[in-house]
Design a protein around this motif. Sequence first.
Motif, PDB file in Angstrom:
ATOM      1  N   MET A   1       0.840  -1.199   0.000  1.00 47.19           N
ATOM      2  CA  MET A   1       0.000   0.000   0.000  1.00 47.19           C
ATOM      3  C   MET A   1       0.870   1.242   0.000  1.00 47.19           C
ATOM      4  O   MET A   1       1.774   1.362   0.834  1.00 47.19           O
ATOM      5  N   ASP A   2       0.633   2.150  -0.933  1.00 47.96           N
ATOM      6  CA  ASP A   2       1.365   3.414  -0.994  1.00 47.96           C
ATOM      7  C   ASP A   2       0.603   4.434  -0.145  1.00 47.96           C
ATOM      8  O   ASP A   2      -0.394   5.007  -0.590  1.00 47.96           O
ATOM      9  N   ASN A   3       1.082   4.658   1.080  1.00 50.21           N
ATOM     10  CA  ASN A   3       0.358   5.529   2.004  1.00 50.21           C
ATOM     11  C   ASN A   3       0.355   6.990   1.566  1.00 50.21           C
ATOM     12  O   ASN A   3      -0.548   7.744   1.931  1.00 50.21           O
ATOM     13  N   LEU A   4       1.365   7.400   0.803  1.00 48.28           N
ATOM     14  CA  LEU A   4       1.377   8.770   0.289  1.00 48.28           C
ATOM     15  C   LEU A   4       0.239   8.968  -0.703  1.00 48.28           C
ATOM     16  O   LEU A   4      -0.511   9.949  -0.621  1.00 48.28           O
ATOM     17  N   LYS A   5       0.093   8.040  -1.623  1.00 51.98           N
ATOM     18  CA  LYS A   5      -1.002   8.123  -2.600  1.00 51.98           C
ATOM     19  C   LYS A   5      -2.356   7.957  -1.910  1.00 51.98           C
ATOM     20  O   LYS A   5      -3.341   8.600  -2.280  1.00 51.98           O
ATOM     21  N   LEU A   6      -2.388   7.082  -0.911  1.00 50.03           N
ATOM     22  CA  LEU A   6      -3.619   6.873  -0.151  1.00 50.03           C
ATOM     23  C   LEU A   6      -4.071   8.161   0.514  1.00 50.03           C
ATOM     24  O   LEU A   6      -5.235   8.562   0.410  1.00 50.03           O
ATOM     25  N   LEU A   7      -3.148   8.839   1.183  1.00 53.22           N
ATOM     26  CA  LEU A   7      -3.474  10.081   1.883  1.00 53.22           C
ATOM     27  C   LEU A   7      -3.903  11.183   0.918  1.00 53.22           C
ATOM     28  O   LEU A   7      -4.814  11.954   1.215  1.00 53.22           O
ATOM     29  N   MET A   8      -3.276  11.242  -0.248  1.00 54.96           N
ATOM     30  CA  MET A   8      -3.547  12.317  -1.192  1.00 54.96           C
ATOM     31  C   MET A   8      -4.674  11.992  -2.177  1.00 54.96           C
ATOM     32  O   MET A   8      -4.928  12.748  -3.108  1.00 54.96           O
ATOM     33  N   GLY A   9      -5.358  10.883  -1.957  1.00 52.37           N
ATOM     34  CA  GLY A   9      -6.564  10.592  -2.719  1.00 52.37           C
ATOM     35  C   GLY A   9      -6.358   9.974  -4.089  1.00 52.37           C
ATOM     36  O   GLY A   9      -7.300   9.893  -4.879  1.00 52.37           O
ATOM     37  N   ARG A  10      -5.133   9.527  -4.387  1.00 58.38           N
ATOM     38  CA  ARG A  10      -4.876   8.907  -5.685  1.00 58.38           C
ATOM     39  C   ARG A  10      -5.424   7.484  -5.722  1.00 58.38           C
ATOM     40  O   ARG A  10      -5.568   6.843  -4.678  1.00 58.38           O
ATOM     41  N   SER A  11      -5.667   6.988  -6.918  1.00 59.74           N
ATOM     42  CA  SER A  11      -6.036   5.588  -7.063  1.00 59.74           C
ATOM     43  C   SER A  11      -4.837   4.721  -6.711  1.00 59.74           C
ATOM     44  O   SER A  11      -3.687   5.102  -6.944  1.00 59.74           O
ATOM     45  N   ILE A  12      -5.094   3.526  -6.156  1.00 60.11           N
ATOM     46  CA  ILE A  12      -4.026   2.652  -5.681  1.00 60.11           C
ATOM     47  C   ILE A  12      -3.823   1.508  -6.673  1.00 60.11           C
ATOM     48  O   ILE A  12      -4.775   0.817  -7.053  1.00 60.11           O
ATOM     49  N   LEU A  13      -2.570   1.318  -7.102  1.00 59.62           N
ATOM     50  CA  LEU A  13      -2.254   0.297  -8.097  1.00 59.62           C
ATOM     51  C   LEU A  13      -2.569  -1.104  -7.572  1.00 59.62           C
ATOM     52  O   LEU A  13      -2.149  -1.479  -6.486  1.00 59.62           O
ATOM     53  N   PHE A  14      -3.292  -1.872  -8.384  1.00 55.56           N
ATOM     54  CA  PHE A  14      -3.577  -3.275  -8.082  1.00 55.56           C
ATOM     55  C   PHE A  14      -2.741  -4.177  -8.999  1.00 55.56           C
ATOM     56  O   PHE A  14      -2.043  -5.069  -8.539  1.00 55.56           O
TER      57      PHE A  14
END
Length: 251
Positions: A1-14
């Motif tokens: 899990m990319d917590n930076l992208k998570l916090l900034m609302g980006r979609s998370i790579l699957f």
Amino acid sequence: MDNLKLLMGRSILFNKEHSLYVHQPLMRDIVDMGEDQFNDLLLPFTLTSEAVFNGQDNGDELASKYTVFDLFFAQVEDGVYILDSVFGGKSALGVLEASLSYFLQTDNIQFLMHRKKIVVNDFVVDQAEFMKLRSIIQGVANRKDVEFEKVPKNMTDRQKGIWAKLQAGRKRKAEREAVYLQDLINYTSNGGTSYISYKEIDNMTYFQLANTYKSIMGKDSFNVSMGYKLSYKYDVKDEIKHWSETLRIGK
């Protein structure tokens, strides 16, 4: 899990090869669909086989033998699946398909029943990939596995009656004390040192709202605890963690 992208609302790579990303739901979309429907979309990814088989005589054995992924493909009779009852009589596969469609933003989903696989945009999702996806969706929705109280074994009929009454009482208490989405929004908007408008919250992701709520409550708890500790009337011996530790997300 990319917590930076998570916090900034980006979609998370699957899956990079097939360009599959988990969409982070915005509050305005969740409000429009309703909290109950949103929880229905999350259930396929928070349900456990331990919860499904809880209370059965051989529940531990069944839970160790079948994962929740296996159970989505398990039929009790033609056209009726084990998990249908868990989803209130709705098709468990139908709920799973709707959930996959929502979080992965695609309608190209097929179930390979005999192989126990799911095809999403030509990417084959097996047990391992499903668990990876499960972890990502729990992350964006700030959720964990469903919680349940394990039914004691070898109870007499009298003990079963007492246990059922206790469970009913605990359920009523939990319902009275439940914090709903509107509560999180209200606390987040009005509970901090500065007002956060409902329009701003509308454009937050679910994770951002939950994180902001946690931050506000964590800082408030710290300030209250410090107030007690600094007062000569109270003897607070426990160590008080600084509020910044509550706000830490980590890698």
